[in-house]
Design an enzyme around this catalytic site. Structure first.
Site, short mmCIF file in Angstrom:
data_model
loop_
_atom_site.label_atom_id
_atom_site.label_comp_id
_atom_site.label_asym_id
_atom_site.label_seq_id
_atom_site.Cartn_x
_atom_site.Cartn_y
_atom_site.Cartn_z
N GLY A 221 0.81 -1.21 0.00
CA GLY A 221 0.00 0.00 0.00
C GLY A 221 0.84 1.25 0.00
N LYS B 299 1.88 -5.54 3.56
CA LYS B 299 1.33 -6.67 4.27
C LYS B 299 1.62 -7.92 3.45
CE LYS B 299 -2.76 -6.25 6.13
NZ LYS B 299 -4.24 -6.02 6.22
N ASP C 235 -5.16 -2.47 -6.34
CA ASP C 235 -5.74 -2.80 -5.04
C ASP C 235 -7.26 -2.80 -5.09
OD1 ASP C 235 -5.66 -0.01 -5.46
OD2 ASP C 235 -5.60 0.42 -3.31
N ARG C 236 -7.83 -1.89 -5.83
CA ARG C 236 -9.29 -1.84 -5.97
C ARG C 236 -9.79 -3.09 -6.67
NH1 ARG C 236 -10.50 3.75 -8.85
NH2 ARG C 236 -12.67 3.18 -8.36
#
Length: 256
Positions: A9, A14, A105-106
């Protein structure tokens, strides 16, 4: 045949290692690092991991961050794949004007949410919300078509914009109140209700467009901050992007 999923991000990386690239795979290890600390992974958290057989990553950070992370993966003899949004994948269809320009990411989060919805019963429309550095609010119909979405600033960006553009607003973080009576609470409440209002408006749009009540799924590092202030039912999911990466990996790595 272990699988490593990566979610890079704007603020943190992560990662999660699974026994296989399958939606029901056993989680073996996971962790998170702020981006300024990812150069320590090969000597730290990743040093004791078994070498993954396949790697799939979702990245929204700058290319320089991705290159730094790839240097950390040199301890394993495996090349990662990076998600680029496409016209269709893993059951979801992309309605963006230019599908490849949709943030990875979306796209991955919507794929994860779509399959989560299907696992719970009959298909229904969805609103998928990610609350992080930025906030995204996506609309997906019951057939799996991404209809479009909203992007707005997260809490931190809103506060910094007000502080830089308005004199005298350098105040501590406040609490969310229905009727704020100090500047700290007014700022925190304003940002929170702005996000909640965007979600509620999108739910209205989807309800009218699809003729059915949408399922609302929320994720992201700051999703828990929104939970007490939402006026509509929703499900808070910690690792929606990992759910999406597992769905995509099952198709991309059938022999892994």
């Amino acid at each position: 045949m272990t699988f490593l999923a990566l979610d890079i991000g704007n603020t943190r990386l992560k990662w999660a290692q699974y026994a296989s690239p399958r939606p029901d795979a056993l989680l073996l290890a996971q962790g998170a690092e702020f981006l300024e600390n990812i150069d320590r992974l090969s000597d730290g958290a990743w040093n004791g991991l078994s070498a993954p057989h396949c790697i799939l990553g979702c990245v929204v950070a700058a290319d320089a961050v991705k290159r730094r992370l790839q240097e950390q993966m040199e301890l394993w003899d495996v090349s990662p794949q990076w998600v680029v949004s496409s016209e269709a994948e893993a059951g979801l269809r992309n309605g963006y004007d230019h599908p490849t320009r949709l943030g990875a990411d979306r796209w991955v989060a919507m794929i994860g949410a779509y399959h989560r919805m299907l696992a719970q019963g009959a298909p229904r429309p969805m609103v998928v919300v990610m609350v992080g550095t930025a906030v995204t609010v996506e609309a997906v119909d019951a057939s799996g078509k991404f209809l479009g979405g909203l992007i707005l600033p997260g809490h931190g960006i809103m506060l910094r914009a007000l502080e830089s553009g308005t004199a005298g607003l350098h105040v501590p973080t406040g609490e969310v109140q229905e009727f704020p009576t100090n500047t700290s609470d007014a700022l925190t409440s304003g940002g929170t209700y702005a996000i909640a209002g965007a979600v509620e408006r999108m739910v209205q749009h989807v309800r009218q467009h699809c003729g059915a009540e949408p399922m609302c799924i929320m994720t992201g590092g700051a999703g828990w901050k929104m939970a007490p202030s939402m006026s509509l039912p929703f499900e808070l999911v910690d690792n929606l992007i990992f759910d999406g990466l597992l769905q995509m990996a099952a198709v991309r790595f059938p022999a892994c």
